[in-house]
Scaffold this active site. Structure first.
Site, PDB file in Angstrom:
ATOM      1  N   HIS A  76      -0.374  -6.919  -3.697  1.00  0.00           N
ATOM      2  CA  HIS A  76      -1.046  -7.341  -2.468  1.00  0.00           C
ATOM      3  C   HIS A  76      -2.456  -7.821  -2.768  1.00  0.00           C
ATOM      4  CE1 HIS A  76      -3.435  -3.559  -1.984  1.00  0.00           C
ATOM      5  NE2 HIS A  76      -2.367  -2.959  -2.466  1.00  0.00           N
ATOM      6  N   ASP A  78      -5.086  -7.874  -0.486  1.00  0.00           N
ATOM      7  CA  ASP A  78      -6.163  -7.246   0.279  1.00  0.00           C
ATOM      8  C   ASP A  78      -6.613  -5.931  -0.335  1.00  0.00           C
ATOM      9  OD1 ASP A  78      -3.604  -6.172   1.075  1.00  0.00           O
ATOM     10  OD2 ASP A  78      -4.593  -5.205   2.768  1.00  0.00           O
ATOM     11  N   ASP A 106      -6.639  -1.324  -7.057  1.00  0.00           N
ATOM     12  CA  ASP A 106      -5.562  -1.353  -6.063  1.00  0.00           C
ATOM     13  C   ASP A 106      -5.801  -2.579  -5.177  1.00  0.00           C
ATOM     14  OD1 ASP A 106      -3.711  -0.847  -4.053  1.00  0.00           O
ATOM     15  OD2 ASP A 106      -4.847   0.796  -3.171  1.00  0.00           O
ATOM     16  N   GLU A 139      -1.461  -5.443   3.209  1.00  0.00           N
ATOM     17  CA  GLU A 139      -0.694  -4.261   2.802  1.00  0.00           C
ATOM     18  C   GLU A 139      -1.393  -2.984   3.227  1.00  0.00           C
ATOM     19  OE1 GLU A 139       0.654  -1.005   0.022  1.00  0.00           O
ATOM     20  OE2 GLU A 139      -1.348  -1.779   0.441  1.00  0.00           O
ATOM     21  N   GLU A 140      -2.719  -2.997   3.129  1.00  0.00           N
ATOM     22  CA  GLU A 140      -3.492  -1.794   3.429  1.00  0.00           C
ATOM     23  C   GLU A 140      -3.549  -1.481   4.929  1.00  0.00           C
ATOM     24  OE1 GLU A 140      -4.243   0.128   1.190  1.00  0.00           O
ATOM     25  OE2 GLU A 140      -4.825  -0.890  -0.654  1.00  0.00           O
ATOM     26  N   ASP A 163       1.948  -1.459  -8.014  1.00  0.00           N
ATOM     27  CA  ASP A 163       0.988  -0.930  -7.039  1.00  0.00           C
ATOM     28  C   ASP A 163       1.099   0.579  -6.865  1.00  0.00           C
ATOM     29  OD1 ASP A 163      -0.963  -0.861  -5.057  1.00  0.00           O
ATOM     30  OD2 ASP A 163       0.437  -1.340  -3.455  1.00  0.00           O
ATOM     31  N   HIS A 344      -9.121   3.972  -3.227  1.00  0.00           N
ATOM     32  CA  HIS A 344      -9.681   4.059  -1.870  1.00  0.00           C
ATOM     33  C   HIS A 344     -10.971   4.874  -1.838  1.00  0.00           C
ATOM     34  CE1 HIS A 344      -5.583   3.041   0.258  1.00  0.00           C
ATOM     35  NE2 HIS A 344      -5.862   2.234  -0.752  1.00  0.00           N
TER      36      HIS A 344
END
Length: 372
Positions: A76, A78, A106, A139-140, A163, A344
């Site tokens: 992904h 984003d 990520d 995706e997030e 991922d 994150h």
């Protein structure tokens, strides 16, 4: 065979391009040009109007040079916040951010792996079937981009999402079905000091129902959580309305449905007994999957790891990824760990050695498909 310097340079370049969720446009343009410069066919879908995100999804295709099954890799575009102005730093062969932002490994580590794999194939004239690279937005924010992606555009029926965190060697063989619940309970307002008997507290209804509810880790396959509770306007008013947002996850879809029903039954029964009203909305966000050692993608990844001297770790995840949507729509897909840690957070990092190993694995998977 991995070109360490080029791989690291690519990763550093990728993370410096801002692409927080809903603002993927600049990064998507860069990737479109980068894959085109490598000679791949690049197809941009037209899902922005549907998703409301900052770019369309991309499908990049490298035609096969031998007769072998097509496969795809997916990442992904984003990132989560804070992801603006990322300044990567290398300390003792580990890549960090400067501590004010995420690193965005990520999932930009996965994209760097894609690009280096293509370069290795081309430099070594490696035999390969048709290879497809899917790059999704959003995706997030609930797998929004891949949900809108038209799977019919894919030639491959099997794929690998790059991922998952942790040391390279883990293959995701299970991921949960995930449902969200929004519960609105309506009682009756009254003055809390003068005539509370005339009120029906929505909060008391909710509390009584929740006190009887199975939550947390319900069983070894299933979890449930009420994460948001909102209501009330003043301390001297019996609370008239309560809104709650909850979730249920389970590797077993039947267990997921049973837990949803359990929660609905208790909320509805208690509300009726106490004279309130209730509305419950269930949003089934994605379906789970449950693989074993005989599934094609698991076999390919396990055999590729063995070629590289790795022992495969078959892992069940408690979360979802784009792999869930691919599987839901008929494309057998697993998720592979690619080495990043503490995602994150501003403490996110990736060892360069893990980035190299993940690239070697992707390259070996391509070769394994030809020889199987």
């Amino acid at each position: 065979m991995v070109n360490k310097s080029r791989l690291v340079d690519t990763f550093i370049e990728l993370v410096k391009i801002d692409s927080e969720t809903k603002h993927e446009g600049k990064f998507q343009k860069y990737l479109k040009e980068r894959f085109q410069s490598l000679g791949l066919e690049v197809i941009e879908d037209d899902t922005m109007a549907e998703t409301g995100f900052g770019a369309n999804n991309l499908l990049c295709r490298l035609p096969g040079n031998v007769n072998a099954d097509a496969i795809f890799f997916s990442c992904h575009m984003d990132t989560v916040t804070p992801g603006l102005g990322i300044k990567p730093e290398i300390r003792e062969d580990i890549i960090y951010s400067d501590g004010t932002t995420i690193l965005a490994a990520d999932d930009k580590a996965g994209i760097a792996i894609m690009l280096e794999t293509v370069a290795l194939i081309q430099e070594n004239n490696t035999p390969h079937g048709t290879l497809e690279f899917v790059l999704s937005v959003g995706e997030e924010s609930g797998l929004i981009g891949i949900k809108a992606f038209d799977m019919r555009t894919l030639k491959a029926s099997h794929g690998f999402v790059l991922d998952t965190g942790g040391p390279v060697g883990s293959i995701t063989v299970g991921s949960p079905t995930h449902a969200g619940l929004e519960i609105q309970i309506d009682g009756t307002a009254a003055h809390a000091g003068i005539e509370p008997e005339k009120g029906i507290s929505a909060l008391e209804i909710a509390a009584k129902a929740i006190s009887q509810m199975k939550l947390g880790r319900v069983d070894f396959e299933t979890t449930a959580n009420i994460g948001i509770i909102e209501g009330g306007t003043a301390t001297n008013i019996v609370m008239e309305h309560v809104r709650m947002v909850a979730e249920v996850r389970s590797i077993n879809s039947e267990s997921c449905e049973a837990q949803i029903q359990h929660m609905k039954d208790l909320f509805e029964k208690t509300t009726a007994e106490m004279g309130g009203a209730i509305t419950i909305k269930v949003d089934r966000k994605y379906s789970g999957f449950d693989f074993n050692a005989d599934n094609t993608v698991v076999k390919i990844a396990t055999e590729a790891m063995a070629k590289l001297g790795m022992t495969a770790n078959h892992e069940v995840s408690g979360g979802g990824s784009d792999a869930n949507i691919f599987n839901e729509q008929g494309k057998e897909t697993t998720n592979l760990s690619i080495g990043y840690e503490k995602i994150h957070t501003v403490h996110e990092y990736i060892p360069i050695r893990e980035l190299e190993k993940a690239t070697a694995l992707a390259y070996e998977i391509v070769k394994q498909v030809v020889t199987k």
